[in-house]
Design an enzyme around this catalytic site. Sequence first.
Site, PDB file in Angstrom:
ATOM      1  N   HIS A  96     -15.437  31.985  42.975  1.00 12.18           N
ATOM      2  CA  HIS A  96     -14.099  32.227  43.518  1.00 12.18           C
ATOM      3  C   HIS A  96     -13.171  31.045  43.196  1.00 12.18           C
ATOM      4  CE1 HIS A  96     -11.122  33.973  46.202  1.00 12.18           C
ATOM      5  NE2 HIS A  96     -11.101  32.876  46.939  1.00 12.18           N
ATOM      6  N   ASP A 102     -12.211  31.139  39.578  1.00 15.89           N
ATOM      7  CA  ASP A 102     -11.208  32.184  39.368  1.00 15.89           C
ATOM      8  C   ASP A 102      -9.818  31.686  39.757  1.00 15.89           C
ATOM      9  OD1 ASP A 102     -10.257  34.862  38.834  1.00 15.89           O
ATOM     10  OD2 ASP A 102     -10.235  35.186  41.000  1.00 15.89           O
TER      11      ASP A 102
END
Length: 107
Positions: A75, A78
């Site tokens: 995450h 990203d």
Amino acid sequence: MEIQEEILTIILHSAHCKNHCKDALDTAKNGNFDLSSEHLTQAEDYIHQAHNIQTNFLTKQAQGEIISIDLLTVHAQDHLMTAMTELSLTKELINMYKLIQSNLTTS
């Protein structure tokens, strides 16, 4: 700083970068390129800080340290990559606003 804190810091710095990109774009739309430039500088500072943390992870792993890769790590990656892309695109859009403004004033 523990790894979990560093991962959350990447997310936080990436979010700050994105917020400053939005502010830079908004101020450029209104023709305030000086303030827009300040926001871009702040966005770049945040993205550099986040990228440095990521680079430290890569260095540690290259040196043989085991770095746990979980969903939060993915995450964070990203967020970092989208913030880097957003910063790049924001710079291009601001340059376009400057060009448009320049053409409007010379017409």
